[in-house]
Write a protein that holds these residues in place. Sequence first.
Motif, mmCIF file in Angstrom:
data_model
loop_
_atom_site.group_PDB
_atom_site.id
_atom_site.type_symbol
_atom_site.label_atom_id
_atom_site.label_comp_id
_atom_site.label_asym_id
_atom_site.label_seq_id
_atom_site.Cartn_x
_atom_site.Cartn_y
_atom_site.Cartn_z
ATOM 1 N N ARG A 60 24.601 4.505 16.767
ATOM 2 C CA ARG A 60 24.781 5.744 17.506
ATOM 3 C C ARG A 60 24.070 6.878 16.761
ATOM 4 N N ILE A 61 23.414 7.745 17.511
ATOM 5 C CA ILE A 61 22.748 8.892 16.909
ATOM 6 C C ILE A 61 23.325 10.169 17.506
ATOM 7 N N GLY A 62 23.072 11.289 16.844
ATOM 8 C CA GLY A 62 23.515 12.576 17.354
ATOM 9 C C GLY A 62 22.525 13.137 18.350
ATOM 10 N N GLN A 63 22.995 13.982 19.241
ATOM 11 C CA GLN A 63 22.130 14.673 20.193
ATOM 12 C C GLN A 63 21.068 15.457 19.417
ATOM 13 N N PRO A 64 19.906 15.695 20.022
ATOM 14 C CA PRO A 64 18.812 16.308 19.255
ATOM 15 C C PRO A 64 19.176 17.642 18.612
ATOM 16 N N ALA A 65 19.943 18.491 19.311
ATOM 17 C CA ALA A 65 20.297 19.808 18.764
ATOM 18 C C ALA A 65 21.710 19.840 18.201
ATOM 19 N N LEU A 66 22.245 18.671 17.868
ATOM 20 C CA LEU A 66 23.620 18.589 17.357
ATOM 21 C C LEU A 66 23.858 19.502 16.164
ATOM 22 N N LEU A 67 22.888 19.612 15.274
ATOM 23 C CA LEU A 67 23.057 20.382 14.044
ATOM 24 C C LEU A 67 22.530 21.810 14.168
ATOM 25 N N GLY A 68 22.057 22.180 15.362
ATOM 26 C CA GLY A 68 21.455 23.496 15.531
ATOM 27 C C GLY A 68 22.407 24.632 15.236
ATOM 28 N N GLU A 93 14.906 31.034 18.804
ATOM 29 C CA GLU A 93 15.284 29.801 18.116
ATOM 30 C C GLU A 93 14.118 28.820 18.161
ATOM 31 N N GLN A 94 13.849 28.207 17.036
ATOM 32 C CA GLN A 94 12.755 27.243 16.928
ATOM 33 C C GLN A 94 13.219 26.085 16.053
ATOM 34 N N MET A 95 13.005 24.862 16.532
ATOM 35 C CA MET A 95 13.375 23.683 15.757
ATOM 36 C C MET A 95 12.280 22.636 15.837
ATOM 37 N N TRP A 96 12.080 21.971 14.693
ATOM 38 C CA TRP A 96 11.203 20.823 14.592
ATOM 39 C C TRP A 96 12.088 19.597 14.388
ATOM 40 N N PHE A 97 11.895 18.572 15.200
ATOM 41 C CA PHE A 97 12.739 17.383 15.155
ATOM 42 C C PHE A 97 11.995 16.277 14.398
ATOM 43 N N ASP A 98 12.518 15.936 13.217
ATOM 44 C CA ASP A 98 11.824 15.001 12.319
ATOM 45 C C ASP A 98 12.408 13.593 12.330
ATOM 46 N N SER A 143 14.064 14.633 6.096
ATOM 47 C CA SER A 143 14.317 15.775 6.953
ATOM 48 C C SER A 143 14.792 15.294 8.320
ATOM 49 N N ILE A 144 15.852 15.894 8.814
ATOM 50 C CA ILE A 144 16.355 15.586 10.149
ATOM 51 C C ILE A 144 15.829 16.621 11.137
ATOM 52 N N VAL A 145 16.143 17.886 10.889
ATOM 53 C CA VAL A 145 15.590 18.970 11.697
ATOM 54 C C VAL A 145 15.299 20.160 10.790
ATOM 55 N N ARG A 146 14.311 20.967 11.206
ATOM 56 C CA ARG A 146 14.006 22.237 10.546
ATOM 57 C C ARG A 146 14.198 23.357 11.571
ATOM 58 N N HIS A 147 14.634 24.492 11.086
ATOM 59 C CA HIS A 147 15.037 25.586 11.963
ATOM 60 C C HIS A 147 14.411 26.895 11.518
ATOM 61 N N ARG A 148 14.024 27.713 12.490
ATOM 62 C CA ARG A 148 13.643 29.098 12.230
ATOM 63 C C ARG A 148 14.225 29.939 13.349
ATOM 64 N N GLY A 149 15.069 30.899 12.994
ATOM 65 C CA GLY A 149 15.734 31.708 14.002
ATOM 66 C C GLY A 149 15.621 33.183 13.704
ATOM 67 N N VAL A 150 15.688 33.986 14.764
ATOM 68 C CA VAL A 150 15.652 35.438 14.653
ATOM 69 C C VAL A 150 16.924 35.982 15.299
ATOM 70 N N GLU A 151 17.590 36.891 14.592
ATOM 71 C CA GLU A 151 18.879 37.409 15.045
ATOM 72 C C GLU A 151 18.942 38.915 14.802
ATOM 73 N N GLN A 156 9.075 13.595 16.850
ATOM 74 C CA GLN A 156 7.802 14.283 17.082
ATOM 75 C C GLN A 156 7.952 15.550 17.915
ATOM 76 N N GLY A 157 9.187 15.995 18.150
ATOM 77 C CA GLY A 157 9.411 17.107 19.060
ATOM 78 C C GLY A 157 9.416 18.463 18.381
ATOM 79 N N TRP A 158 9.054 19.477 19.144
ATOM 80 C CA TRP A 158 9.115 20.872 18.712
ATOM 81 C C TRP A 158 9.472 21.723 19.911
ATOM 82 N N LEU A 159 10.413 22.663 19.722
ATOM 83 C CA LEU A 159 10.853 23.519 20.815
ATOM 84 C C LEU A 159 11.147 24.911 20.280
#
Length: 337
Positions: free
Chosen positions: A80-88, A111-116, A156-164, A276-279
């Motif tokens: 079982r794996i976690g949803q792509p943005a589970l850790l967002g 919000e910007q995430m790279w899925f590794d 690396s699982i995911v990388r994040h860059r956010g603006v708040e 390989q995803g980026w959003l």
Amino acid sequence: MSQSTADAPWRDLTDPRRAATVEDLEAGLKEPVFENLEIPEQLGPVTITVDDHKIKRFSFTQDDYGPWYLQGCPNFGGARIGQPALLGNDLVQLFTTRYRASKTVGFHTEEQMWFDSPVKIGERVTLSGTYVEAYERRGQGYVVMEAQAVGEDGRSIVRHRGVEILRTVPGLIAGRGASETPERRVTGEVPADARPIEAVAADTCVGDVLAPLKKTFTAEQTAVFSRIGEFVRNTHNDLQIAREAKLPTLIVQGQQQYGAAAELMARVFGAAWFTQGWLKMKFIKPLQIFDPVEFSGVVTSVTKDPEGWRLIELEVWARRASDGKLTAVGWASCRVD
């Protein structure tokens, strides 16, 4: 739900069990105001375990009960794996390791995430971040966070860059637009004869439009997503705070909308999205609870590299049903074999 072992770390950034013996759960933390920022400022690290409860809780908040998350994924060893943005949201909330969460009335603008790589159930994950930039624009103080989730094996699982906007009055600024001028304008408009697709295929081409993913985020889903179980009060789970922020009712967290967009991308790209995803998304108008919203996108580029991989790029958006306005716009890409 209880932990599987006595020494397993608690899954949340704030342990709600402390409320039985601690009067102020946020004692010693800073007021979340622009003047208190330190650049650079380390956030975390914290360690969590991706257990059954965390995956099921995310399934509830996102209404995403895919078999890969609840049964097993054949593409990644059957686990079982976690949803792509589970850790967002865990990454977004890293700032609450230094700042008082319940004093925050902010506005997530980007919000910007790279899925590794996918996170697997039972895996212990370390989250760490840094406030790397702060600036003022149109009378608002913005802060930029870069963060990462790393698996117990160091990958690396995911990388994040956010603006708040750290503290503001959301009802007065919502709808003014994103924090920056979009690099490519996203209108959410597609030709009436555009070909709808459910997933990418060998014949995917520019102009193909994604079959929309429809969501209606309830008050219960929004409250749980926004940490009501940890006694954190905000514009997403407390009507009084929402009204003080000049909002008529609770609004859906931008990160919760981002999770739905990532869900759509996982449906479109399959297993490739997790490696390989980026959003990247900008949140431009508020979305109230119970206001139906549709997530969609259009293919803008298909290119092939010398190794035979195709890079598929898209514009994506979220459109609320009440008035047809876009609540979020963005861009995505994924390399597929």
